[in-house]
Design a protein around this motif. Structure first.
Motif, PDB file in Angstrom:
ATOM      1  N   ALA A  93       0.830  -1.207   0.000  1.00  0.00           N
ATOM      2  CA  ALA A  93       0.000   0.000   0.000  1.00  0.00           C
ATOM      3  C   ALA A  93       0.864   1.256   0.000  1.00  0.00           C
ATOM      4  CB  ALA A  93      -0.925  -0.011   1.215  1.00  0.00           C
ATOM      5  N   GLU A  94       1.976   1.206   0.730  1.00  0.00           N
ATOM      6  CA  GLU A  94       2.873   2.357   0.815  1.00  0.00           C
ATOM      7  C   GLU A  94       3.411   2.760  -0.556  1.00  0.00           C
ATOM      8  OE1 GLU A  94       7.440   3.066   2.290  1.00  0.00           O
ATOM      9  OE2 GLU A  94       6.141   1.844   3.549  1.00  0.00           O
ATOM     10  N   GLN A 121       0.608   3.990  -2.987  1.00  0.00           N
ATOM     11  CA  GLN A 121       0.076   5.315  -2.638  1.00  0.00           C
ATOM     12  C   GLN A 121       1.049   6.422  -3.032  1.00  0.00           C
ATOM     13  OE1 GLN A 121       1.056   7.511   0.531  1.00  0.00           O
ATOM     14  NE2 GLN A 121       0.153   8.930  -0.914  1.00  0.00           N
ATOM     15  N   TYR A 151       1.436   6.662  -6.892  1.00  0.00           N
ATOM     16  CA  TYR A 151       0.284   7.353  -7.474  1.00  0.00           C
ATOM     17  C   TYR A 151       0.383   8.865  -7.247  1.00  0.00           C
ATOM     18  CZ  TYR A 151      -4.410   9.287  -7.801  1.00  0.00           C
ATOM     19  OH  TYR A 151      -5.480  10.081  -8.102  1.00  0.00           O
ATOM     20  N   SER A 152       0.744   9.252  -6.017  1.00  0.00           N
ATOM     21  CA  SER A 152       0.808  10.676  -5.676  1.00  0.00           C
ATOM     22  C   SER A 152       1.883  11.394  -6.484  1.00  0.00           C
ATOM     23  CB  SER A 152       1.074  10.847  -4.177  1.00  0.00           C
ATOM     24  OG  SER A 152       0.017  10.303  -3.410  1.00  0.00           O
ATOM     25  N   GLU A 186      -0.607  -0.441 -12.171  1.00  0.00           N
ATOM     26  CA  GLU A 186      -0.373   0.202 -10.886  1.00  0.00           C
ATOM     27  C   GLU A 186       1.021   0.822 -10.931  1.00  0.00           C
ATOM     28  OE1 GLU A 186      -2.549  -1.984  -7.324  1.00  0.00           O
ATOM     29  OE2 GLU A 186      -1.291  -3.384  -8.449  1.00  0.00           O
ATOM     30  N   ARG A 202       2.067   4.643   8.982  1.00  0.00           N
ATOM     31  CA  ARG A 202       1.225   3.714   8.237  1.00  0.00           C
ATOM     32  C   ARG A 202       1.982   2.452   7.811  1.00  0.00           C
ATOM     33  NH1 ARG A 202      -1.594   7.418   3.738  1.00  0.00           N
ATOM     34  NH2 ARG A 202      -2.732   5.485   3.314  1.00  0.00           N
TER      35      ARG A 202
END
Length: 226
Positions: free
Chosen positions: A96-97, A100, A103-104, A128, A225
């Motif tokens: 997930a890290e 995320q 993507y950012s 992805e 996170r």
């Protein structure tokens, strides 16, 4: 390196880059909870070991390969190394890290409307986008030399680890800067080793870190996170 490329690298490696890196510890918070990291000396040992045995053995070599692939406009190579990196994220938090932040960073670069000669289309063709892929794309689009981009990636990683230690061990600001300064020779060694690794030498095998990451997923009290 030309001044423009250096300034682009400083911006790309800055902790103020709005991709959320500050919210991740990459297993370090779990190491603190487990009593592995408790002071400046153990923090340095953790960062150095992770640098040489984890980051410089897999993530950084993939960044290096992605830098070459984007420079050559080799969409097949970009897809290959992107897929391999995602497949190697063996815990939910680690996966997930990177997705995320990738993507950012990809969205940020698109919003900045950098003239990249068609590189953005290669990036956006990936199902992805993990952070190494987005970072390599950004570095090539901004005309940052590959060796400098690699060192910038390693420094950014180390700086984030030190900031976690400053906030959570906790270490003082001066102790944190002393730690970061002491890491410079280690970062140079890691960068030099990365470009010499053959494809078959890459390894993401780090069971201790993976176990800590899984423990962090159910850790009762946490700031980060991952």
């Amino acid at each position: 390196m030309q001044a423009t490329a250096l300034l682009h690298l400083l911006q790309l490696a800055s902790p103020s880059l709005p991709i959320g890196a500050y919210s991740y510890s990459q297993g370090l918070e779990a190491a603190m909870e487990s009593g592995i990291v408790t002071d400046a000396a153990s923090a340095r040992a953790w960062i150095v070991d992770t640098l040489h045995h984890v980051v410089a053995r897999f993530e950084a070599p993939i960044v290096w390969r992605l830098l070459q692939a984007f420079s050559a406009r080799d969409d097949a190579a970009v897809a290959r190394w992107t897929e391999q990196f995602i497949a190697a994220r063996d815990t939910a938090e680690f996966r997930a890290e990177t997705i995320q932040m990738g993507y950012s960073l990809g969205k940020l670069m698109a919003d900045l409307q950098i003239d990249d000669g068609g590189l953005l289309a290669i990036l956006q063709a990936q199902p992805e986008i993990p952070l190494p892929t987005a970072y390599a794309y950004a570095a090539v689009a901004l005309a940052v030399p590959a060796d400098a981009a690699l060192l910038g990636m390693l420094f950014s990683w180390a700086e984030n680890q030190v900031l976690v230690c400053v906030k959570s061990v906790p270490l003082g600001q001066v102790a944190g800067q002393r730690l970061l300064l002491s890491l410079q020779p280690e970062l140079a060694l890691a960068a030099a080793a990365v470009s010499t690794l053959a494809d078959d030498d890459l390894s993401s095998w780090s069971p201790g870190l993976s176990l800590l990451s899984m423990l962090h997923e159910v850790q009762y009290s946490r700031l980060y996170r991952s």
